[in-house]
Design a protein around this motif. Sequence first.
Motif, mmCIF file in Angstrom:
data_model
loop_
_atom_site.group_PDB
_atom_site.id
_atom_site.type_symbol
_atom_site.label_atom_id
_atom_site.label_comp_id
_atom_site.label_asym_id
_atom_site.label_seq_id
_atom_site.Cartn_x
_atom_site.Cartn_y
_atom_site.Cartn_z
ATOM 1 N N ALA A 150 0.842 -1.191 0.000
ATOM 2 C CA ALA A 150 0.000 0.000 0.000
ATOM 3 C C ALA A 150 0.880 1.245 0.000
ATOM 4 C CB ALA A 150 -0.900 0.001 1.233
ATOM 5 N N PRO A 151 0.444 2.322 -0.650
ATOM 6 C CA PRO A 151 1.250 3.552 -0.662
ATOM 7 C C PRO A 151 1.330 4.157 0.735
ATOM 8 C CG PRO A 151 -0.899 3.958 -1.632
ATOM 9 C CD PRO A 151 -0.795 2.477 -1.388
ATOM 10 N N SER A 152 2.443 4.804 1.015
ATOM 11 C CA SER A 152 2.600 5.481 2.302
ATOM 12 C C SER A 152 1.679 6.685 2.350
ATOM 13 C CB SER A 152 4.037 5.950 2.480
ATOM 14 O OG SER A 152 4.906 4.853 2.474
ATOM 15 N N LEU A 153 0.976 6.823 3.444
ATOM 16 C CA LEU A 153 0.079 7.957 3.632
ATOM 17 C C LEU A 153 0.613 8.834 4.757
ATOM 18 C CD1 LEU A 153 -3.358 6.139 3.343
ATOM 19 C CD2 LEU A 153 -2.209 7.503 1.603
ATOM 20 N N PHE A 154 0.606 10.134 4.531
ATOM 21 C CA PHE A 154 1.135 11.096 5.487
ATOM 22 C C PHE A 154 0.021 11.982 6.009
ATOM 23 C CE2 PHE A 154 4.460 10.076 2.467
ATOM 24 C CZ PHE A 154 5.557 9.824 3.282
ATOM 25 N N THR A 155 0.021 12.231 7.307
ATOM 26 C CA THR A 155 -0.927 13.175 7.908
ATOM 27 C C THR A 155 -0.401 14.590 7.668
ATOM 28 O OG1 THR A 155 0.226 13.160 10.026
ATOM 29 C CG2 THR A 155 -1.536 11.519 9.714
ATOM 30 N N TYR A 156 -1.174 15.591 8.113
ATOM 31 C CA TYR A 156 -0.710 16.979 8.000
ATOM 32 C C TYR A 156 0.664 17.144 8.653
ATOM 33 C CZ TYR A 156 -4.859 19.468 6.234
ATOM 34 O OH TYR A 156 -5.873 19.972 5.458
ATOM 35 N N ASP A 157 0.810 16.646 9.876
ATOM 36 C CA ASP A 157 2.079 16.816 10.604
ATOM 37 C C ASP A 157 3.240 16.142 9.881
ATOM 38 O OD1 ASP A 157 1.048 18.340 12.765
ATOM 39 O OD2 ASP A 157 0.302 16.504 13.705
ATOM 40 N N GLU A 158 3.026 14.916 9.415
ATOM 41 C CA GLU A 158 4.084 14.182 8.723
ATOM 42 C C GLU A 158 4.432 14.833 7.386
ATOM 43 O OE1 GLU A 158 2.862 9.811 10.545
ATOM 44 O OE2 GLU A 158 2.014 10.497 8.639
ATOM 45 N N ALA A 159 3.422 15.288 6.663
ATOM 46 C CA ALA A 159 3.665 15.955 5.381
ATOM 47 C C ALA A 159 4.398 17.275 5.596
ATOM 48 C CB ALA A 159 2.351 16.189 4.650
ATOM 49 N N ALA A 160 4.022 18.014 6.622
ATOM 50 C CA ALA A 160 4.689 19.285 6.923
ATOM 51 C C ALA A 160 6.161 19.050 7.252
ATOM 52 C CB ALA A 160 3.982 19.987 8.069
ATOM 53 N N ASP A 161 6.450 18.009 8.021
ATOM 54 C CA ASP A 161 7.844 17.681 8.330
ATOM 55 C C ASP A 161 8.608 17.287 7.066
ATOM 56 O OD1 ASP A 161 7.509 18.181 11.030
ATOM 57 O OD2 ASP A 161 7.184 16.074 11.553
ATOM 58 N N ALA A 162 7.998 16.489 6.216
ATOM 59 C CA ALA A 162 8.660 16.040 4.991
ATOM 60 C C ALA A 162 8.925 17.203 4.035
ATOM 61 C CB ALA A 162 7.823 14.976 4.301
ATOM 62 N N LEU A 163 7.989 18.141 3.968
ATOM 63 C CA LEU A 163 8.114 19.282 3.057
ATOM 64 C C LEU A 163 8.861 20.462 3.682
ATOM 65 C CD1 LEU A 163 4.503 19.278 1.587
ATOM 66 C CD2 LEU A 163 6.603 18.577 0.411
ATOM 67 N N ARG A 164 9.098 20.374 4.990
ATOM 68 C CA ARG A 164 9.741 21.454 5.741
ATOM 69 C C ARG A 164 8.949 22.751 5.660
ATOM 70 N NH1 ARG A 164 16.067 20.233 4.381
ATOM 71 N NH2 ARG A 164 16.087 18.207 5.393
ATOM 72 N N VAL A 165 7.648 22.621 5.849
ATOM 73 C CA VAL A 165 6.754 23.777 5.932
ATOM 74 C C VAL A 165 5.941 23.634 7.210
ATOM 75 C CG1 VAL A 165 6.583 24.060 3.426
ATOM 76 C CG2 VAL A 165 4.901 22.656 4.620
ATOM 77 N N GLN A 166 5.216 24.666 7.552
ATOM 78 C CA GLN A 166 4.365 24.589 8.724
ATOM 79 C C GLN A 166 3.056 23.891 8.370
ATOM 80 O OE1 GLN A 166 3.861 28.524 10.275
ATOM 81 N NE2 GLN A 166 5.979 28.659 10.954
ATOM 82 N N LYS A 167 2.508 23.211 9.346
ATOM 83 C CA LYS A 167 1.237 22.513 9.163
ATOM 84 C C LYS A 167 0.149 23.493 8.727
ATOM 85 C CE LYS A 167 -2.208 20.064 11.922
ATOM 86 N NZ LYS A 167 -2.521 19.522 13.248
ATOM 87 N N THR A 168 0.171 24.690 9.284
ATOM 88 C CA THR A 168 -0.849 25.690 8.940
ATOM 89 C C THR A 168 -0.751 26.111 7.471
ATOM 90 O OG1 THR A 168 0.580 27.458 9.764
ATOM 91 C CG2 THR A 168 -1.081 26.575 11.286
ATOM 92 N N TRP A 169 0.453 26.079 6.875
ATOM 93 C CA TRP A 169 0.588 26.416 5.456
ATOM 94 C C TRP A 169 -0.166 25.383 4.621
ATOM 95 C CZ3 TRP A 169 2.209 24.255 0.938
ATOM 96 C CH2 TRP A 169 2.375 25.119 -0.146
ATOM 97 N N LEU A 170 0.004 24.110 4.971
ATOM 98 C CA LEU A 170 -0.731 23.060 4.258
ATOM 99 C C LEU A 170 -2.233 23.248 4.414
ATOM 100 C CD1 LEU A 170 1.365 19.905 5.184
ATOM 101 C CD2 LEU A 170 1.252 21.034 2.960
ATOM 102 N N GLN A 171 -2.681 23.555 5.611
ATOM 103 C CA GLN A 171 -4.110 23.720 5.864
ATOM 104 C C GLN A 171 -4.677 24.916 5.104
ATOM 105 O OE1 GLN A 171 -3.783 23.858 10.142
ATOM 106 N NE2 GLN A 171 -4.459 21.730 10.349
#
Length: 91
Positions: free
Chosen positions: A3-24
Motif C-alpha cells: 500500500a502507498p505510504s500515507l502522510f498526515t498533516y504533521d508528517e507531510a509538513a515535516d517532509a516538506l519542511r513547511v508549517q502545518k498551517t501552510w498546508l491547511q
Amino acid sequence: MSAPSLFTYDEAADALRVQKTWLQRHIKALPHTKFGREVLFTEEHLAEIVRAFHVAPVTGPLADTSAAPAASNPLATLRPLPARRSLRRAS
C-alpha cells in the motif's frame, strides 16, 4: 504490491519542511486524499507539491547565478529615491 505510504498533516509538513498551517491554508490548491474528514498525502502528492511550489533562490549563497544573467531580475535596475527635504510651513 504494498500500500502507498500515507502522510498526515504533521508528517507531510515535516517532509516538506513547511508549517502545518501552510498546508491547511492551501489545501484547496494541493493534491491530497480525503477519508471522511481526515486529509492524507501520498509520496506522489508530496512530489507534486514540491514541483508546483518550489521557488529557487535568486540571491544569497544558495542562488544559482550561472543559470541566468543578473539583469534578468526586473528589480535589478531599481534605485532608491533621493531623500525628502523637510517641508516647512509658510507662515
